[in-house]
Enzyme design. Sequence first.
Site, PDB file in Angstrom:
ATOM      1  N   CYS A   1       0.713  -1.008   0.089  1.00  0.00           N
ATOM      2  CA  CYS A   1      -0.039  -0.153   0.015  1.00  0.00           C
ATOM      3  C   CYS A   1       0.822   1.251   0.008  1.00  0.00           C
ATOM      4  CB  CYS A   1      -0.885  -0.106   1.229  1.00  0.00           C
ATOM      5  SG  CYS A   1      -1.893   1.588   1.421  1.00  0.00           S
ATOM      6  N   CYS A   2       0.535   2.037  -0.854  1.00  0.00           N
ATOM      7  CA  CYS A   2       1.025   3.535  -0.786  1.00  0.00           C
ATOM      8  C   CYS A   2       0.138   4.568  -0.500  1.00  0.00           C
ATOM      9  CB  CYS A   2       2.087   3.948  -1.922  1.00  0.00           C
ATOM     10  SG  CYS A   2       1.285   4.123  -3.400  1.00  0.00           S
ATOM     11  N   ALA A   3       0.158   5.798  -0.861  1.00  0.00           N
ATOM     12  CA  ALA A   3      -0.868   6.973  -0.726  1.00  0.00           C
ATOM     13  C   ALA A   3      -2.159   6.657  -1.685  1.00  0.00           C
ATOM     14  CB  ALA A   3      -0.333   8.221  -0.860  1.00  0.00           C
TER      15      ALA A   3
ATOM     16  N   SER B   1       3.884   2.440  -4.481  1.00  0.00           N
ATOM     17  CA  SER B   1       3.637   0.851  -4.482  1.00  0.00           C
ATOM     18  C   SER B   1       3.893   0.004  -5.506  1.00  0.00           C
ATOM     19  CB  SER B   1       2.214   0.511  -4.064  1.00  0.00           C
ATOM     20  OG  SER B   1       1.421   1.225  -4.894  1.00  0.00           O
TER      21      SER B   1
ATOM     22  N   TYR C   1      -3.844   3.834   0.455  1.00  0.00           N
ATOM     23  CA  TYR C   1      -4.402   4.198   1.729  1.00  0.00           C
ATOM     24  C   TYR C   1      -5.501   5.110   1.760  1.00  0.00           C
ATOM     25  CZ  TYR C   1      -4.823   6.508   6.069  1.00  0.00           C
ATOM     26  OH  TYR C   1      -5.497   7.138   7.347  1.00  0.00           O
TER      27      TYR C   1
END
EC number: 2.9.1.3
Length: 364
Positions: free
Chosen positions: A96-98, A104, A125
């Site tokens: 997961c990234c932003a 990611s 996220y």
Amino acid sequence: MQERHTEQDYRALLIADTPIIDVRAPIEFEQGAMPAAINLPLMNNDERAAVGICYKQQGSDAALALGHKLVAGEIRQQRIDAWRAACLQNPHGILCCARGGQRSHIVQRWLHDAGIDYPLVEGGYKALRQTAIQATIELSQKPIVLIGGCTGCGKTLLVQQQPNGVDLEGLARHRGSAFGRTLQPQLSQASFENLLAAEMLKTDAHQDLRLWVLEDESRMIGSNHLPECLRERMTQATIAVVEDPFEIRLERLNEEYFLRMHHDFTHAYGDEQGWQEYCEYLHHGLSAIKRRLGLQRYNELAARLDAALTTQLTTGSTDGHLAWLVPLLEEYYDPMYRYQLEKKAEKVVFRGEWAEVAEWVKAQ
């Protein structure tokens, strides 16, 4: 390589406590994260800041090139090794990234080159966060029964023992009073809300849930505040009030605030520092309500607290704390709660001792 990107997928991740390898920078993670997430960033805070400045000044291509320059060689290999170890330890996890963007995907590609195929959260996220917010709004619409009562009536334990209960204080890592802090630091507001949403989703998914059982809380629990959608529903909820004998309440408070907190502090810090932390904890709690007690009464109770701590240190007995706890309950906490309860008296549907309220709640 399966990606997860539907609303039901996001909810399923939260319900299953799916391990999340969150590759955002630590500063982003601290501001808000999912309950089962661990932070193994692609870039640290300084690297992220430098790339952000480069992006604003020179555009995306230059920023991407700088990112690859900053995370290269030994640094890159160390981070790949950390991600690889986390993937092997959590084979059913997800990246997961932003927003499910470059970070990611870069980590996913580097892991693939290292021999590991690992899925990622499309939308990142932000998508999980929106799912948590929406789930709380939706689940808050179910009927709510609040458990009320004066300090020491065992409200939290009663909620914990209900299959449809959600321990708001436990999730907030705070017991909601001047003496409410625990040894665990409170989460950021967003992380608290995410944890609450996940707990509500799990509780709802594992049974045919008709109503929630919650403790009668104010808007703030320590530094965290309840989501407005839930708080609004709680103001409309019916209330069951626990009315236990004063002596029973004192026994509970002695166990929770003196015996257990002393044990927890010494376990965490050792005997000497643990004792100092325990003393500071009690003095800080009393000091927090100094203005409401008035300076003269505060000084009297603080002196009794000091005497009680001296007795506890020399004999191990916590009985001396009654000399300041009893007047604190009689003069401050009990009148304050009764005043608050009077303002919503029309919502009280049951009163009884702890066991009676527990039986009544089960019948609802």
